[in-house]
Design a protein around this motif. Sequence first.
Motif, PDB file in Angstrom:
ATOM      1  N   THR A  97     -38.122   3.941  -0.230  1.00  0.00           N
ATOM      2  CA  THR A  97     -39.033   4.545   0.746  1.00  0.00           C
ATOM      3  C   THR A  97     -38.293   5.635   1.493  1.00  0.00           C
ATOM      4  O   THR A  97     -37.193   5.423   2.009  1.00  0.00           O
ATOM      5  CB  THR A  97     -39.543   3.492   1.748  1.00  0.00           C
ATOM      6  OG1 THR A  97     -40.209   2.450   1.039  1.00  0.00           O
ATOM      7  CG2 THR A  97     -40.504   4.105   2.751  1.00  0.00           C
ATOM      8  N   ILE A  98     -38.894   6.816   1.551  1.00  0.00           N
ATOM      9  CA  ILE A  98     -38.280   7.919   2.285  1.00  0.00           C
ATOM     10  C   ILE A  98     -39.161   8.317   3.456  1.00  0.00           C
ATOM     11  O   ILE A  98     -40.374   8.086   3.449  1.00  0.00           O
ATOM     12  CB  ILE A  98     -38.015   9.140   1.379  1.00  0.00           C
ATOM     13  CG1 ILE A  98     -39.327   9.683   0.792  1.00  0.00           C
ATOM     14  CG2 ILE A  98     -37.032   8.775   0.265  1.00  0.00           C
ATOM     15  CD1 ILE A  98     -39.146  10.996   0.022  1.00  0.00           C
ATOM     16  N   ASN A  99     -38.522   8.914   4.468  1.00  0.00           N
ATOM     17  CA  ASN A  99     -39.225   9.267   5.698  1.00  0.00           C
ATOM     18  C   ASN A  99     -38.943  10.712   6.071  1.00  0.00           C
ATOM     19  O   ASN A  99     -37.803  11.175   6.004  1.00  0.00           O
ATOM     20  CB  ASN A  99     -38.776   8.347   6.838  1.00  0.00           C
ATOM     21  CG  ASN A  99     -39.503   8.643   8.140  1.00  0.00           C
ATOM     22  OD1 ASN A  99     -40.696   8.869   8.167  1.00  0.00           O
ATOM     23  ND2 ASN A  99     -38.754   8.650   9.233  1.00  0.00           N
TER      24      ASN A  99
ATOM     25  N   ILE B  82     -35.133  14.447   5.774  1.00  0.00           N
ATOM     26  CA  ILE B  82     -35.702  13.405   4.918  1.00  0.00           C
ATOM     27  C   ILE B  82     -34.604  12.387   4.668  1.00  0.00           C
ATOM     28  O   ILE B  82     -33.502  12.731   4.239  1.00  0.00           O
ATOM     29  CB  ILE B  82     -36.226  13.978   3.595  1.00  0.00           C
ATOM     30  CG1 ILE B  82     -37.374  14.957   3.884  1.00  0.00           C
ATOM     31  CG2 ILE B  82     -36.705  12.852   2.668  1.00  0.00           C
ATOM     32  CD1 ILE B  82     -38.012  15.542   2.648  1.00  0.00           C
ATOM     33  N   MET B  83     -34.912  11.147   4.997  1.00  0.00           N
ATOM     34  CA  MET B  83     -33.909  10.084   4.883  1.00  0.00           C
ATOM     35  C   MET B  83     -34.509   8.894   4.155  1.00  0.00           C
ATOM     36  O   MET B  83     -35.732   8.719   4.068  1.00  0.00           O
ATOM     37  CB  MET B  83     -33.455   9.644   6.268  1.00  0.00           C
ATOM     38  CG  MET B  83     -34.572   9.042   7.084  1.00  0.00           C
ATOM     39  SD  MET B  83     -34.086   8.496   8.701  1.00  0.00           S
ATOM     40  CE  MET B  83     -35.698   8.048   9.377  1.00  0.00           C
ATOM     41  N   GLU B  84     -33.645   8.071   3.654  1.00  0.00           N
ATOM     42  CA  GLU B  84     -34.065   6.787   3.083  1.00  0.00           C
ATOM     43  C   GLU B  84     -34.237   5.802   4.221  1.00  0.00           C
ATOM     44  O   GLU B  84     -33.395   5.728   5.123  1.00  0.00           O
ATOM     45  CB  GLU B  84     -33.010   6.286   2.100  1.00  0.00           C
ATOM     46  CG  GLU B  84     -33.408   5.023   1.364  1.00  0.00           C
ATOM     47  CD  GLU B  84     -32.355   4.607   0.342  1.00  0.00           C
ATOM     48  OE1 GLU B  84     -32.679   3.781  -0.513  1.00  0.00           O
ATOM     49  OE2 GLU B  84     -31.214   5.119   0.409  1.00  0.00           O
TER      50      GLU B  84
ATOM     51  N   VAL C 293     -43.660   7.440   0.567  1.00  0.00           N
ATOM     52  CA  VAL C 293     -43.285   8.601   1.376  1.00  0.00           C
ATOM     53  C   VAL C 293     -43.952   8.449   2.742  1.00  0.00           C
ATOM     54  O   VAL C 293     -45.175   8.354   2.833  1.00  0.00           O
ATOM     55  CB  VAL C 293     -43.729   9.916   0.713  1.00  0.00           C
ATOM     56  CG1 VAL C 293     -43.386  11.113   1.616  1.00  0.00           C
ATOM     57  CG2 VAL C 293     -43.069  10.077  -0.654  1.00  0.00           C
TER      58      VAL C 293
ATOM     59  N   GLU D 168     -30.752  12.513  -6.663  1.00  0.00           N
ATOM     60  CA  GLU D 168     -30.700  12.670  -5.212  1.00  0.00           C
ATOM     61  C   GLU D 168     -29.268  12.485  -4.687  1.00  0.00           C
ATOM     62  O   GLU D 168     -28.457  11.788  -5.287  1.00  0.00           O
ATOM     63  CB  GLU D 168     -31.646  11.674  -4.527  1.00  0.00           C
ATOM     64  CG  GLU D 168     -31.228  10.217  -4.576  1.00  0.00           C
ATOM     65  CD  GLU D 168     -31.699   9.516  -5.839  1.00  0.00           C
ATOM     66  OE1 GLU D 168     -31.746   8.268  -5.813  1.00  0.00           O
ATOM     67  OE2 GLU D 168     -32.009  10.186  -6.841  1.00  0.00           O
TER      68      GLU D 168
ATOM     69  N   ARG E 290     -27.187  11.273  -1.287  1.00  0.00           N
ATOM     70  CA  ARG E 290     -27.292  10.539  -0.027  1.00  0.00           C
ATOM     71  C   ARG E 290     -26.089  10.873   0.859  1.00  0.00           C
ATOM     72  O   ARG E 290     -24.954  10.671   0.457  1.00  0.00           O
ATOM     73  CB  ARG E 290     -27.366   9.039  -0.280  1.00  0.00           C
ATOM     74  CG  ARG E 290     -28.666   8.592  -0.923  1.00  0.00           C
ATOM     75  CD  ARG E 290     -28.624   7.110  -1.301  1.00  0.00           C
ATOM     76  NE  ARG E 290     -29.942   6.619  -1.652  1.00  0.00           N
ATOM     77  CZ  ARG E 290     -30.520   6.814  -2.832  1.00  0.00           C
ATOM     78  NH1 ARG E 290     -29.875   7.506  -3.777  1.00  0.00           N
ATOM     79  NH2 ARG E 290     -31.730   6.335  -3.076  1.00  0.00           N
TER      80      ARG E 290
ATOM     81  N   ILE F 267     -35.300  12.528  -6.672  1.00  0.00           N
ATOM     82  CA  ILE F 267     -35.391  11.071  -6.801  1.00  0.00           C
ATOM     83  C   ILE F 267     -35.957  10.692  -8.164  1.00  0.00           C
ATOM     84  O   ILE F 267     -35.467   9.779  -8.836  1.00  0.00           O
ATOM     85  CB  ILE F 267     -36.246  10.482  -5.655  1.00  0.00           C
ATOM     86  CG1 ILE F 267     -35.507  10.631  -4.318  1.00  0.00           C
ATOM     87  CG2 ILE F 267     -36.574   9.015  -5.926  1.00  0.00           C
ATOM     88  CD1 ILE F 267     -36.347  10.252  -3.116  1.00  0.00           C
TER      89      ILE F 267
ATOM     90  N   VAL G 270     -36.859  16.930  -2.678  1.00  0.00           N
ATOM     91  CA  VAL G 270     -36.225  15.610  -2.630  1.00  0.00           C
ATOM     92  C   VAL G 270     -36.925  14.638  -3.569  1.00  0.00           C
ATOM     93  O   VAL G 270     -36.269  13.855  -4.279  1.00  0.00           O
ATOM     94  CB  VAL G 270     -36.218  15.078  -1.185  1.00  0.00           C
ATOM     95  CG1 VAL G 270     -35.821  13.594  -1.154  1.00  0.00           C
ATOM     96  CG2 VAL G 270     -35.258  15.891  -0.322  1.00  0.00           C
TER      97      VAL G 270
ATOM     98  N   LEU H 138     -31.278  12.630   2.741  1.00  0.00           N
ATOM     99  CA  LEU H 138     -31.495  13.166   1.400  1.00  0.00           C
ATOM    100  C   LEU H 138     -31.741  14.675   1.405  1.00  0.00           C
ATOM    101  O   LEU H 138     -31.667  15.318   0.352  1.00  0.00           O
ATOM    102  CB  LEU H 138     -32.688  12.466   0.749  1.00  0.00           C
ATOM    103  CG  LEU H 138     -32.575  10.939   0.642  1.00  0.00           C
ATOM    104  CD1 LEU H 138     -33.911  10.339   0.244  1.00  0.00           C
ATOM    105  CD2 LEU H 138     -31.504  10.549  -0.351  1.00  0.00           C
TER     106      LEU H 138
END
Length: 325
Positions: free
Chosen positions: A105-107, A137-139, A85, A190, A192, A185, A181, A150
Amino acid sequence: MSIRILFLGTGPLALPTFQALCDWQEHHVVGLVTQPDRTGRGHHQHVNPLKQLATERGLVVLQPSSIKTPESVDALKETEADLFVVAAYGQMLSDAVLAIPRLGTINLHASLLPKYRGATPIHAAVLNGDREAGVTIMEIVKKLDAGPMLGVAKTEIGTKETTSQLEQRLAELAVPLALQVINQIALGQETRVPQDESQMTHVRKLSKSDGLIPWEKSAVEVERHVRGMQSWPGPFSYLHQPGKPPLRLQILAVDPVENAAGALAVVPGAVIALDSSSITVQCGTDAVRLQNVQPDGKRPMPVSDFLRGRKVESGDRFGAEARME
């Protein structure tokens, strides 16, 4: 199903989410990756509140100068994290890093993607006069901030809100979204949503010089600049007066005002009106009334206090350090 989380973050945006993850009973934070310690003036160590929290919780703390080295990649693998994360970490992640966690990995990105990909989305929202901001929040994928979304949370921007104030609110807004989120996951539930590339905009990293107030712009834009550049890089200008060296001031609060009579021919940055508590400065269109300032090396103060210690007259000029006639 409980999963193992490795958190990568450094800035203020990251702290509330990291705190919430550490307190969470659903899943397990195995460590923190954060930027190396920085030393400021007088060799004082800057406090990293994420590192402090991780140390208190007995978590692994990694501070690689480069996360891309083979040694760093090996250290990340040793955490055996299922999910990375990321929030305001400050380094780009390589393919080798992204390949480590089995759940990806999410951001946490502080914009309403695809708007404002890049380094300074909160600054951009304030500078551009946007009515709303948010957290996406994105991949993470190889292309910068381009991964599928996400989750999204939105908020209105206050009419007097600064970048630092908005960042604090977005940091809190991100917490419930992140927990939701991550749970999705962990359960394999989740959703997308691809980003609309036709709506993409990019914002660059700012430097200290970007804080210089552009008096040639409209009063509305100058007011946004003053709010948008706080607390970093800081909105500033130099006061030029006959027979005196330029004085650097941070301008902390201004109010736009309609153009004074006869001011159309006045050079932007010129002082056009004064009273005991304010200074009115010409802009490219209309003017702004200065409310709060901070001379270099001094505390922030209302303009009334500044004027008690410094005589200012109509015709004095604000601008760059090297005054342009």
